[in-house]
Design a protein around this motif. Sequence first.
Motif, PDB file in Angstrom:
ATOM      1  N   GLY A  15       0.799  -1.214   0.000  1.00 26.22           N
ATOM      2  CA  GLY A  15       0.000   0.000   0.000  1.00 26.22           C
ATOM      3  C   GLY A  15       0.834   1.268   0.000  1.00 26.22           C
ATOM      4  O   GLY A  15       0.297   2.363  -0.214  1.00 26.22           O
ATOM      5  N   SER A  17       4.367   3.698  -1.076  1.00 22.49           N
ATOM      6  CA  SER A  17       4.851   4.303  -2.319  1.00 22.49           C
ATOM      7  C   SER A  17       6.368   4.421  -2.318  1.00 22.49           C
ATOM      8  O   SER A  17       6.994   4.531  -1.253  1.00 22.49           O
ATOM      9  CB  SER A  17       4.258   5.708  -2.496  1.00 22.49           C
ATOM     10  OG  SER A  17       2.856   5.673  -2.583  1.00 22.49           O
ATOM     11  N   VAL A  63       0.568  -2.713 -13.781  1.00 18.22           N
ATOM     12  CA  VAL A  63       0.900  -1.502 -13.012  1.00 18.22           C
ATOM     13  C   VAL A  63       0.056  -0.299 -13.408  1.00 18.22           C
ATOM     14  O   VAL A  63       0.177   0.772 -12.788  1.00 18.22           O
ATOM     15  CB  VAL A  63       2.393  -1.151 -13.132  1.00 18.22           C
ATOM     16  CG1 VAL A  63       3.269  -2.340 -12.747  1.00 18.22           C
ATOM     17  CG2 VAL A  63       2.742  -0.649 -14.528  1.00 18.22           C
ATOM     18  N   ARG A  66      -1.401   2.564 -11.098  1.00 18.78           N
ATOM     19  CA  ARG A  66      -0.628   2.617  -9.837  1.00 18.78           C
ATOM     20  C   ARG A  66       0.743   3.266 -10.035  1.00 18.78           C
ATOM     21  O   ARG A  66       1.237   3.953  -9.141  1.00 18.78           O
ATOM     22  CB  ARG A  66      -0.435   1.203  -9.285  1.00 18.78           C
ATOM     23  CG  ARG A  66      -1.714   0.473  -8.965  1.00 18.78           C
ATOM     24  CD  ARG A  66      -1.452  -0.831  -8.232  1.00 18.78           C
ATOM     25  NE  ARG A  66      -0.659  -1.764  -9.031  1.00 18.78           N
ATOM     26  CZ  ARG A  66       0.503  -2.277  -8.633  1.00 18.78           C
ATOM     27  NH1 ARG A  66       1.031  -1.936  -7.467  1.00 18.78           N
ATOM     28  NH2 ARG A  66       1.158  -3.140  -9.404  1.00 18.78           N
ATOM     29  N   MET A  82       5.730   4.927  -7.889  1.00 15.79           N
ATOM     30  CA  MET A  82       5.015   3.675  -7.661  1.00 15.79           C
ATOM     31  C   MET A  82       4.139   3.824  -6.428  1.00 15.79           C
ATOM     32  O   MET A  82       4.653   4.015  -5.315  1.00 15.79           O
ATOM     33  CB  MET A  82       6.011   2.524  -7.477  1.00 15.79           C
ATOM     34  CG  MET A  82       7.013   2.398  -8.620  1.00 15.79           C
ATOM     35  SD  MET A  82       8.062   0.955  -8.480  1.00 15.79           S
ATOM     36  CE  MET A  82       8.955   1.329  -6.970  1.00 15.79           C
ATOM     37  N   ASN A  83       2.847   3.772  -6.628  1.00 15.28           N
ATOM     38  CA  ASN A  83       1.884   3.893  -5.534  1.00 15.28           C
ATOM     39  C   ASN A  83       1.130   2.577  -5.365  1.00 15.28           C
ATOM     40  O   ASN A  83       1.139   1.720  -6.244  1.00 15.28           O
ATOM     41  CB  ASN A  83       0.895   5.014  -5.833  1.00 15.28           C
ATOM     42  CG  ASN A  83       1.558   6.372  -5.947  1.00 15.28           C
ATOM     43  OD1 ASN A  83       2.564   6.650  -5.301  1.00 15.28           O
ATOM     44  ND2 ASN A  83       0.987   7.236  -6.774  1.00 15.28           N
ATOM     45  N   SER A  84       0.459   2.450  -4.235  1.00 16.70           N
ATOM     46  CA  SER A  84      -0.346   1.251  -3.946  1.00 16.70           C
ATOM     47  C   SER A  84       0.457  -0.015  -4.206  1.00 16.70           C
ATOM     48  O   SER A  84      -0.015  -0.949  -4.874  1.00 16.70           O
ATOM     49  CB  SER A  84      -1.621   1.262  -4.790  1.00 16.70           C
ATOM     50  OG  SER A  84      -2.377   2.418  -4.544  1.00 16.70           O
ATOM     51  N   LEU A  85       1.652  -0.037  -3.692  1.00 14.33           N
ATOM     52  CA  LEU A  85       2.543  -1.167  -3.967  1.00 14.33           C
ATOM     53  C   LEU A  85       2.018  -2.461  -3.376  1.00 14.33           C
ATOM     54  O   LEU A  85       1.378  -2.466  -2.314  1.00 14.33           O
ATOM     55  CB  LEU A  85       3.939  -0.872  -3.444  1.00 14.33           C
ATOM     56  CG  LEU A  85       4.758   0.080  -4.335  1.00 14.33           C
ATOM     57  CD1 LEU A  85       5.911   0.686  -3.568  1.00 14.33           C
ATOM     58  CD2 LEU A  85       5.252  -0.657  -5.566  1.00 14.33           C
ATOM     59  N   LYS A  86       2.280  -3.550  -4.097  1.00 15.50           N
ATOM     60  CA  LYS A  86       1.838  -4.878  -3.702  1.00 15.50           C
ATOM     61  C   LYS A  86       3.072  -5.776  -3.527  1.00 15.50           C
ATOM     62  O   LYS A  86       4.105  -5.531  -4.146  1.00 15.50           O
ATOM     63  CB  LYS A  86       0.940  -5.477  -4.784  1.00 15.50           C
ATOM     64  CG  LYS A  86      -0.252  -4.626  -5.148  1.00 15.50           C
ATOM     65  CD  LYS A  86      -1.016  -5.243  -6.326  1.00 15.50           C
ATOM     66  CE  LYS A  86      -2.205  -4.391  -6.718  1.00 15.50           C
ATOM     67  NZ  LYS A  86      -2.955  -4.985  -7.858  1.00 15.50           N
ATOM     68  N   ASP A  89       5.022  -6.707  -6.519  1.00 20.95           N
ATOM     69  CA  ASP A  89       5.877  -5.711  -7.180  1.00 20.95           C
ATOM     70  C   ASP A  89       7.337  -5.869  -6.757  1.00 20.95           C
ATOM     71  O   ASP A  89       8.220  -5.190  -7.305  1.00 20.95           O
ATOM     72  CB  ASP A  89       5.414  -4.291  -6.839  1.00 20.95           C
ATOM     73  CG  ASP A  89       4.053  -3.968  -7.410  1.00 20.95           C
ATOM     74  OD1 ASP A  89       3.245  -3.349  -6.691  1.00 20.95           O
ATOM     75  OD2 ASP A  89       3.784  -4.333  -8.574  1.00 20.95           O
TER      76      ASP A  89
END
Length: 120
Positions: A15, A17, A63, A66, A82-86, A89
């Motif tokens: 979640g 960045s 991606v 995001r 990079m946002n909302s990282l999982k 990733d």
Amino acid sequence: QVQLVESGGGLVQAGGSLRLSCAASGRIYRLNVVDWYRQAPGKQRELVANITRGGSTNYADSVKGRFTISRDNAKNTVYLQMNSLKPEDTAVYYCKAKISTNLLSTSDYWGQGTQVTVSS
């Protein structure tokens, strides 16, 4: 000589960045299209996003929405926000740039990579 250096990787919770930078230096006449790739352990390197000198962008489906790629031509630098990282990733992120060192010579250059780790 031309150098391509990535920075900005690190460890982040899901979640979160990060912003990666890819800075080109040396005898650069023109920084053309720049790609961001990533490679997770045991997987093939995959294209994440790219941006032309004019600012046209493309993203991998995984991606889209995001990640945002951008560039500053005056600084010969490309960014990957990079946002909302999982957790998926997690990978080593590489930039590849097509660089002209003069009017007649254009080659591809790779950076050394920067590790991004997303914890769940």
